[in-house]
Design an enzyme around this catalytic site. Structure first.
Site, PDB file in Angstrom:
ATOM      1  N   ASP A 126       0.811  -1.224   0.000  1.00 29.06           N
ATOM      2  CA  ASP A 126       0.000   0.000   0.000  1.00 29.06           C
ATOM      3  C   ASP A 126       0.842   1.271   0.000  1.00 29.06           C
ATOM      4  O   ASP A 126       0.487   2.259   0.634  1.00 29.06           O
ATOM      5  CB  ASP A 126      -0.976   0.013   1.196  1.00 29.06           C
ATOM      6  CG  ASP A 126      -1.792  -1.258   1.250  1.00 29.06           C
ATOM      7  OD1 ASP A 126      -2.262  -1.684   0.185  1.00 29.06           O
ATOM      8  OD2 ASP A 126      -1.927  -1.841   2.344  1.00 29.06           O
ATOM      9  N   GLU A 127       1.927   1.259  -0.727  1.00 32.02           N
ATOM     10  CA  GLU A 127       2.834   2.426  -0.751  1.00 32.02           C
ATOM     11  C   GLU A 127       2.460   3.431  -1.827  1.00 32.02           C
ATOM     12  O   GLU A 127       3.099   4.481  -1.947  1.00 32.02           O
ATOM     13  CB  GLU A 127       4.286   1.969  -1.004  1.00 32.02           C
ATOM     14  CG  GLU A 127       4.884   1.052   0.042  1.00 32.02           C
ATOM     15  CD  GLU A 127       4.685  -0.418  -0.309  1.00 32.02           C
ATOM     16  OE1 GLU A 127       3.934  -0.716  -1.267  1.00 32.02           O
ATOM     17  OE2 GLU A 127       5.272  -1.274   0.370  1.00 32.02           O
ATOM     18  N   GLY A 140       0.651   1.786  -7.508  1.00 29.89           N
ATOM     19  CA  GLY A 140      -0.196   1.898  -8.710  1.00 29.89           C
ATOM     20  C   GLY A 140       0.055   3.215  -9.410  1.00 29.89           C
ATOM     21  O   GLY A 140       0.276   3.271 -10.617  1.00 29.89           O
ATOM     22  N   ASN A 179      -4.923 -10.298  -3.806  1.00 24.56           N
ATOM     23  CA  ASN A 179      -4.691  -9.753  -2.458  1.00 24.56           C
ATOM     24  C   ASN A 179      -4.190  -8.315  -2.571  1.00 24.56           C
ATOM     25  O   ASN A 179      -4.274  -7.551  -1.619  1.00 24.56           O
ATOM     26  CB  ASN A 179      -3.692 -10.609  -1.659  1.00 24.56           C
ATOM     27  CG  ASN A 179      -2.441 -10.980  -2.440  1.00 24.56           C
ATOM     28  OD1 ASN A 179      -2.330 -10.700  -3.623  1.00 24.56           O
ATOM     29  ND2 ASN A 179      -1.510 -11.615  -1.777  1.00 24.56           N
ATOM     30  N   GLY A 181      -4.085  -4.396  -4.212  1.00 25.58           N
ATOM     31  CA  GLY A 181      -5.046  -3.427  -4.739  1.00 25.58           C
ATOM     32  C   GLY A 181      -4.275  -2.179  -5.115  1.00 25.58           C
ATOM     33  O   GLY A 181      -3.660  -1.552  -4.269  1.00 25.58           O
ATOM     34  N   HIS A 182      -4.252  -1.847  -6.388  1.00 28.87           N
ATOM     35  CA  HIS A 182      -3.509  -0.676  -6.835  1.00 28.87           C
ATOM     36  C   HIS A 182      -4.484   0.369  -7.360  1.00 28.87           C
ATOM     37  O   HIS A 182      -5.346   0.060  -8.185  1.00 28.87           O
ATOM     38  CB  HIS A 182      -2.511  -1.063  -7.935  1.00 28.87           C
ATOM     39  CG  HIS A 182      -1.436  -1.979  -7.450  1.00 28.87           C
ATOM     40  ND1 HIS A 182      -0.559  -2.629  -8.269  1.00 28.87           N
ATOM     41  CD2 HIS A 182      -1.087  -2.348  -6.190  1.00 28.87           C
ATOM     42  CE1 HIS A 182       0.281  -3.353  -7.546  1.00 28.87           C
ATOM     43  NE2 HIS A 182      -0.034  -3.203  -6.288  1.00 28.87           N
ATOM     44  N   THR A 194      -9.838  -4.893   0.717  1.00 29.06           N
ATOM     45  CA  THR A 194     -10.754  -5.385   1.748  1.00 29.06           C
ATOM     46  C   THR A 194     -11.591  -4.274   2.381  1.00 29.06           C
ATOM     47  O   THR A 194     -12.534  -4.554   3.113  1.00 29.06           O
ATOM     48  CB  THR A 194      -9.951  -6.046   2.887  1.00 29.06           C
ATOM     49  OG1 THR A 194      -9.027  -5.075   3.392  1.00 29.06           O
ATOM     50  CG2 THR A 194      -9.179  -7.251   2.394  1.00 29.06           C
TER      51      THR A 194
HETATM   52  P1  IMP Z   1      -2.464 -12.854   1.990  1.00 30.44           P
HETATM   53  O1  IMP Z   1      -1.492 -12.292   1.008  1.00 30.44           O
HETATM   54  O2  IMP Z   1      -3.897 -12.552   1.623  1.00 30.44           O
HETATM   55  O3  IMP Z   1      -2.222 -14.296   2.272  1.00 30.44           O
HETATM   56  O4  IMP Z   1      -2.236 -12.099   3.389  1.00 30.44           O
HETATM   57  C1  IMP Z   1      -1.021 -12.234   4.121  1.00 30.44           C
HETATM   58  C2  IMP Z   1      -0.620 -10.914   4.763  1.00 30.44           C
HETATM   59  O5  IMP Z   1      -0.253  -9.977   3.747  1.00 30.44           O
HETATM   60  C3  IMP Z   1      -1.737 -10.227   5.553  1.00 30.44           C
HETATM   61  O6  IMP Z   1      -1.156  -9.535   6.639  1.00 30.44           O
HETATM   62  C4  IMP Z   1      -2.312  -9.234   4.557  1.00 30.44           C
HETATM   63  O7  IMP Z   1      -2.976  -8.162   5.166  1.00 30.44           O
HETATM   64  C5  IMP Z   1      -1.034  -8.802   3.855  1.00 30.44           C
HETATM   65  N1  IMP Z   1      -1.259  -8.290   2.490  1.00 30.44           N
HETATM   66  C6  IMP Z   1      -1.493  -9.008   1.386  1.00 30.44           C
HETATM   67  N2  IMP Z   1      -1.614  -8.207   0.319  1.00 30.44           N
HETATM   68  C7  IMP Z   1      -1.423  -6.951   0.762  1.00 30.44           C
HETATM   69  C8  IMP Z   1      -1.392  -5.672   0.106  1.00 30.44           C
HETATM   70  O8  IMP Z   1      -1.537  -5.540  -1.110  1.00 30.44           O
HETATM   71  N3  IMP Z   1      -1.185  -4.610   0.919  1.00 30.44           N
HETATM   72  C9  IMP Z   1      -0.972  -4.716   2.256  1.00 30.44           C
HETATM   73  N4  IMP Z   1      -0.974  -5.870   2.888  1.00 30.44           N
HETATM   74  C10 IMP Z   1      -1.205  -6.989   2.155  1.00 30.44           C
END
Ligand code: IMP
Length: 427
Positions: free
Chosen positions: A13-14, A17, A38, A40-41, A314
């Site tokens: 989330d830096e 994108g 997982n 989101g950009h 999310t």
């Molecule tokens: P997963 O990638 O859904 O298995 O989640 C594993 C960990 O990575 C959790 O703490 C998520 O919140 C974190 N995570 C996964 N994708 C992102 C992202 O794009 N931004 C921030 N945290 C992420």
């Protein structure tokens, strides 16, 4: 020809994108190398907001090839809706503007069910995004994963019954194992599956008229031979890397620059520079260590509201913290970052008493307080304020990496680029 990698240098989330979108103006190919939906950009073009989860961030540039690389895991249903949505906004319509590597893995419905079931089981929570990404990578490592090429070959199942049988066997093994794990958690009993129907439906979801199924390794290598510009786009950030992040509070893929080479299928000697993106503060979603978390709830809420820190995937409110320079320095090391881009400077500009985490403790930014002035309502290149230079100098001093891009607003225009990424080779 230039090939660059762009990675997150924090915990995701830096603002990757937006940075990729700006860098992609000169890229012929933008290729994502890891993760799935997982991520989101967010990209803002002329006030229009485009959120991508799977599709690379070059998607708003006409003629740019967007490759979903072999290292990715793809949920065909999400892919379908995302591509459709982007096309409805007027982008991604040219032939071959979106390509998928035949070796990318497919997130099956039971991967999502297992991810959710584990998160619901109180003793096994890491705060995953519940998109099935982890279980899909587990199947990949167990060598029972379903790949894009399997969906394609199942199309021809009548002609090649042996291939079809092999794929059905894999689907069965993957499903049965996950079903047993879910049932053992006592949370949900998965119904039987209709493998053929599911695989065909998944193929249809990927098969847009202008989607090409390719070898990403060949595509990128050919582009490099033709002197084209290639941008390899990461997802998540250094502190979520499965090997070097704070295990087990990590994602399941390699988020570092090294992962770009394996995720696409090219060698490290073909890379010219590595851009690392960091916010001027830090956020975290999910569980895990967070040393620099802002302890004053009012201040944390101020940063969250100013920075609109709610998950693009999310919708979860993100925890906010002061910039962690110890971790940023490590991210520069882990990735071999040659250029830093610092985003969301407009947010910290509102904080008269800005802190950073350095050498294991909270510290003031030298000269920040003295030089701080209330920022103008609309920040521009000409009114940025001396205090921001104090922060940028500190970042450069601690990390040893130059800040070559800064961003101070959500729009494409709110950015200054000090070194053009595709102008010269630096390694
Ligand atoms: P997963 O990638 O859904 O298995 O989640 C594993 C960990 O990575 C959790 O703490 C998520 O919140 C974190 N995570 C996964 N994708 C992102 C992202 O794009 N931004 C921030 N945290 C992420």
């Amino acid at each position: 020809m230039t090939t660059i990698i762009v990675v997150g240098a924090q915990i995701g989330d830096e603002g990757k994108g937006k940075v990729v979108d700006v860098l992609a103006e000169e890229a012929d190919i933008v290729a994502r190398f890891a993760g799935g939906n997982n991520a989101g950009h967010t990209i803002v073009v002329d006030g229009k907001k485009i959120v991508t989860h799977i599709v690379p961030s070059g998607c708003v540039h006409q003629g740019t090839v967007n490759l979903c690389g072999a290292g990715m895991v793809i949920d065909p249903f999400v892919f379908h809706d995302e591509v459709k949505g982007i096309q409805e906004q007027g982008f991604l319509k040219g032939d071959g503007e979106i390509c998928i590597d035949l070796d990318a893995h497919i997130i099956m419905p039971w991967h999502i069910a297992l991810d959710v079931a584990r998160e619901e089981a109180s003793n096994n929570r890491i705060g995953s995004t519940r998109r099935g990404v982890g279980p899909c990578y587990e199947d990949k490592a167990r060598r029972v994963g379903i790949r894009v090429k399997d969906l394609l070959s199942i199309q021809a199942h009548l002609l090649f019954p042996d291939t079809a049988l092999e794929i059905f066997h894999k689907v069965r093994v993957s499903w049965e194992c996950v079903r047993d794990q879910i049932n053992n958690l006592g949370l949900e009993v998965l119904d039987n599956i209709n493998g053929l129907q599911l695989l065909l439906e998944m193929f249809e979801k990927l098969n847009f008229p202008n989607v090409k199924f390719v070898s990403g390794s060949d595509l990128v290598t050919q582009a490099q031979k033709e002197n084209k510009n290639v941008l390899l786009e990461g997802a998540q950030g250094a502190m979520l890397d499965v090997t070097h992040g704070p295990y087990p509070y990590v994602t399941s893929s390699s988020t570092l620059a090294g992962g770009a080479c394996t995720g696409i299928g090219i060698g490290p000697t073909t890379i010219d520079s590595v851009w690392g993106i960091t916010k001027a503060y830090v956020t975290r979603v999910g569980k895990g260590p967070f040393d620099s978390k802002i302890q004053d709830p009012e201040m944390e809420e101020k940063v969250r509201q100013l920075g609109a820190e709610f998950g693009a995937t999310t919708g979860r409110p993100r925890m906010c913290g002061w910039l962690n320079l110890d971790e940023l320095k490590r991210a520069v090391q882990l990735n071999g970052i040659t250029d830093l881009a610092v985003t969301k400077l407009d947010i910290v500009a509102h904080i008269p008493d800005l802190k950073v985490w350095l050498d294991g403790e909270l510290q003031d930014v030298p000269h920040w307080k003295k030089t701080w002035k209330k920022p103008e309502e609309k920040m521009t290149e000409d009114n940025l304020g001396d205090n921001l230079s104090c922060l940028l100098d500190l970042i450069e001093d601690v990390t040893g990496s130059p800040v070559n891009m800064i961003s101070f607003g959500p729009d494409r225009k709110d950015i200054i680029v000090y070194r053009k990424a595709f102008d010269r080779n630096v390694l």
